[in-house]
Write a protein that holds these residues in place. Sequence first.
Motif, PDB file in Angstrom:
ATOM      1  N   TYR A 110       1.075  11.889  19.179  1.00  0.00           N
ATOM      2  CA  TYR A 110       0.998  12.986  18.214  1.00  0.00           C
ATOM      3  C   TYR A 110       0.570  12.423  16.867  1.00  0.00           C
ATOM      4  O   TYR A 110       1.358  12.270  15.949  1.00  0.00           O
ATOM      5  CB  TYR A 110       2.347  13.701  18.076  1.00  0.00           C
ATOM      6  N   ARG A 111      -0.698  12.099  16.754  1.00  0.00           N
ATOM      7  CA  ARG A 111      -1.274  11.530  15.547  1.00  0.00           C
ATOM      8  C   ARG A 111      -2.398  12.445  15.078  1.00  0.00           C
ATOM      9  O   ARG A 111      -2.871  13.308  15.817  1.00  0.00           O
ATOM     10  CB  ARG A 111      -1.841  10.126  15.810  1.00  0.00           C
ATOM     11  N   TYR A 112      -2.859  12.219  13.855  1.00  0.00           N
ATOM     12  CA  TYR A 112      -3.987  12.981  13.334  1.00  0.00           C
ATOM     13  C   TYR A 112      -5.162  12.836  14.292  1.00  0.00           C
ATOM     14  O   TYR A 112      -5.510  11.730  14.711  1.00  0.00           O
ATOM     15  CB  TYR A 112      -4.375  12.457  11.940  1.00  0.00           C
ATOM     16  N   GLY A 113      -5.731  13.955  14.672  1.00  0.00           N
ATOM     17  CA  GLY A 113      -6.861  13.941  15.593  1.00  0.00           C
ATOM     18  C   GLY A 113      -6.491  14.317  17.020  1.00  0.00           C
ATOM     19  O   GLY A 113      -7.372  14.520  17.846  1.00  0.00           O
ATOM     20  N   GLN A 114      -5.201  14.442  17.325  1.00  0.00           N
ATOM     21  CA  GLN A 114      -4.796  14.852  18.669  1.00  0.00           C
ATOM     22  C   GLN A 114      -5.201  16.308  18.866  1.00  0.00           C
ATOM     23  O   GLN A 114      -4.902  17.164  18.033  1.00  0.00           O
ATOM     24  CB  GLN A 114      -3.284  14.708  18.843  1.00  0.00           C
ATOM     25  N   THR A 115      -5.907  16.591  19.945  1.00  0.00           N
ATOM     26  CA  THR A 115      -6.385  17.954  20.196  1.00  0.00           C
ATOM     27  C   THR A 115      -5.670  18.619  21.370  1.00  0.00           C
ATOM     28  O   THR A 115      -5.921  19.783  21.652  1.00  0.00           O
ATOM     29  CB  THR A 115      -7.896  17.940  20.487  1.00  0.00           C
ATOM     30  N   GLU A 116      -4.793  17.900  22.025  1.00  0.00           N
ATOM     31  CA  GLU A 116      -4.104  18.416  23.217  1.00  0.00           C
ATOM     32  C   GLU A 116      -2.593  18.440  22.988  1.00  0.00           C
ATOM     33  O   GLU A 116      -2.078  17.724  22.134  1.00  0.00           O
ATOM     34  CB  GLU A 116      -4.392  17.509  24.428  1.00  0.00           C
ATOM     35  N   VAL A 117      -1.912  19.238  23.788  1.00  0.00           N
ATOM     36  CA  VAL A 117      -0.452  19.176  23.834  1.00  0.00           C
ATOM     37  C   VAL A 117      -0.096  17.894  24.580  1.00  0.00           C
ATOM     38  O   VAL A 117      -0.712  17.577  25.603  1.00  0.00           O
ATOM     39  CB  VAL A 117       0.127  20.397  24.578  1.00  0.00           C
ATOM     40  N   VAL A 118       0.847  17.152  24.064  1.00  0.00           N
ATOM     41  CA  VAL A 118       1.249  15.894  24.705  1.00  0.00           C
ATOM     42  C   VAL A 118       2.316  16.188  25.755  1.00  0.00           C
ATOM     43  O   VAL A 118       3.346  16.789  25.453  1.00  0.00           O
ATOM     44  CB  VAL A 118       1.781  14.889  23.664  1.00  0.00           C
ATOM     45  N   ASP A 119       2.032  15.794  26.990  1.00  0.00           N
ATOM     46  CA  ASP A 119       2.988  15.930  28.091  1.00  0.00           C
ATOM     47  C   ASP A 119       3.711  14.608  28.271  1.00  0.00           C
ATOM     48  O   ASP A 119       3.067  13.580  28.519  1.00  0.00           O
ATOM     49  CB  ASP A 119       2.283  16.294  29.396  1.00  0.00           C
ATOM     50  N   ALA A 120       5.023  14.636  28.141  1.00  0.00           N
ATOM     51  CA  ALA A 120       5.839  13.430  28.340  1.00  0.00           C
ATOM     52  C   ALA A 120       6.806  13.702  29.485  1.00  0.00           C
ATOM     53  O   ALA A 120       7.682  14.568  29.380  1.00  0.00           O
ATOM     54  CB  ALA A 120       6.599  13.082  27.069  1.00  0.00           C
ATOM     55  N   HIS A 121       6.617  13.001  30.576  1.00  0.00           N
ATOM     56  CA  HIS A 121       7.467  13.156  31.753  1.00  0.00           C
ATOM     57  C   HIS A 121       8.510  12.043  31.757  1.00  0.00           C
ATOM     58  O   HIS A 121       8.182  10.890  31.479  1.00  0.00           O
ATOM     59  CB  HIS A 121       6.623  13.089  33.025  1.00  0.00           C
ATOM     60  N   VAL A 122       9.737  12.397  32.075  1.00  0.00           N
ATOM     61  CA  VAL A 122      10.819  11.421  32.121  1.00  0.00           C
ATOM     62  C   VAL A 122      11.329  11.360  33.558  1.00  0.00           C
ATOM     63  O   VAL A 122      11.782  12.364  34.106  1.00  0.00           O
ATOM     64  CB  VAL A 122      11.969  11.795  31.162  1.00  0.00           C
ATOM     65  N   ILE A 123      11.218  10.175  34.139  1.00  0.00           N
ATOM     66  CA  ILE A 123      11.637   9.964  35.523  1.00  0.00           C
ATOM     67  C   ILE A 123      12.821   9.008  35.505  1.00  0.00           C
ATOM     68  O   ILE A 123      12.692   7.867  35.051  1.00  0.00           O
ATOM     69  CB  ILE A 123      10.480   9.362  36.355  1.00  0.00           C
ATOM     70  N   VAL A 124      13.973   9.503  35.941  1.00  0.00           N
ATOM     71  CA  VAL A 124      15.178   8.679  35.936  1.00  0.00           C
ATOM     72  C   VAL A 124      15.863   8.742  37.291  1.00  0.00           C
ATOM     73  O   VAL A 124      15.736   9.720  38.025  1.00  0.00           O
ATOM     74  CB  VAL A 124      16.170   9.102  34.827  1.00  0.00           C
ATOM     75  N   SER A 125      16.597   7.709  37.590  1.00  0.00           N
ATOM     76  CA  SER A 125      17.402   7.678  38.813  1.00  0.00           C
ATOM     77  C   SER A 125      18.716   8.411  38.560  1.00  0.00           C
ATOM     78  O   SER A 125      19.052   8.749  37.418  1.00  0.00           O
ATOM     79  CB  SER A 125      17.678   6.230  39.221  1.00  0.00           C
ATOM     80  N   ASP A 126      19.469   8.647  39.603  1.00  0.00           N
ATOM     81  CA  ASP A 126      20.783   9.273  39.447  1.00  0.00           C
ATOM     82  C   ASP A 126      21.667   8.466  38.509  1.00  0.00           C
ATOM     83  O   ASP A 126      22.422   9.027  37.727  1.00  0.00           O
ATOM     84  CB  ASP A 126      21.473   9.427  40.813  1.00  0.00           C
ATOM     85  N   VAL A 127      21.544   7.154  38.580  1.00  0.00           N
ATOM     86  CA  VAL A 127      22.361   6.276  37.740  1.00  0.00           C
ATOM     87  C   VAL A 127      22.024   6.474  36.258  1.00  0.00           C
ATOM     88  O   VAL A 127      22.889   6.351  35.393  1.00  0.00           O
ATOM     89  CB  VAL A 127      22.146   4.801  38.155  1.00  0.00           C
ATOM     90  N   GLU A 128      20.775   6.819  35.961  1.00  0.00           N
ATOM     91  CA  GLU A 128      20.314   6.948  34.575  1.00  0.00           C
ATOM     92  C   GLU A 128      20.470   8.365  34.005  1.00  0.00           C
ATOM     93  O   GLU A 128      20.157   8.594  32.843  1.00  0.00           O
ATOM     94  CB  GLU A 128      18.842   6.548  34.473  1.00  0.00           C
ATOM     95  N   ARG A 129      20.963   9.297  34.783  1.00  0.00           N
ATOM     96  CA  ARG A 129      21.062  10.681  34.298  1.00  0.00           C
ATOM     97  C   ARG A 129      21.931  10.788  33.050  1.00  0.00           C
ATOM     98  O   ARG A 129      21.649  11.569  32.158  1.00  0.00           O
ATOM     99  CB  ARG A 129      21.588  11.593  35.386  1.00  0.00           C
ATOM    100  N   GLN A 130      22.991  10.016  32.999  1.00  0.00           N
ATOM    101  CA  GLN A 130      23.864  10.045  31.834  1.00  0.00           C
ATOM    102  C   GLN A 130      23.122   9.557  30.582  1.00  0.00           C
ATOM    103  O   GLN A 130      23.308  10.088  29.492  1.00  0.00           O
ATOM    104  CB  GLN A 130      25.106   9.189  32.090  1.00  0.00           C
TER     105      GLN A 130
END
Length: 136
Positions: A85-105
């Motif tokens: 998300y910097r000057y010149g970004q023309t798209e919506v930024v999609d950030a996917h978060v992939i976590v294991s069950d252990v990392e849910r907390q």
Amino acid sequence: MWCGLNAEADALTAAIPGAVNVHGSMDPDEKAAKLLGFADGEFDVLVTKPSIASQGLNYQHCHRMAFVGLGDSYEQYYQAIRRCYRYGQTEVVDAHVIVSDVERQIAANVARKEQQAHRITTELVAEMQRNRKGAA
């Protein structure tokens, strides 16, 4: 691709054609060359850790990212997303978060910190607006 462990970075780099891994044990010049190479479009996929590349870089040409695993630092998570998300970004930024069950907390804790930061910012802006009206 953001990851937290060297093994994750190695696996992602091996699985994604053309991916480049920037890791902590690299020579600083090599690290810089690869980070700048991604910025210049020399390759399409960068694999690294937020602790290495989440601050001070401009990747507005990029609008898709994934976190494979998540650390407990909301600041690093936020800064990693803000690289795109910097000057010149023309798209919506999609950030996917992939976590294991252990990392849910951990993911829940980062989400709580994100909500808290949003609430604090909203309250701060409202207070500044009230102060301006009172001074006028």
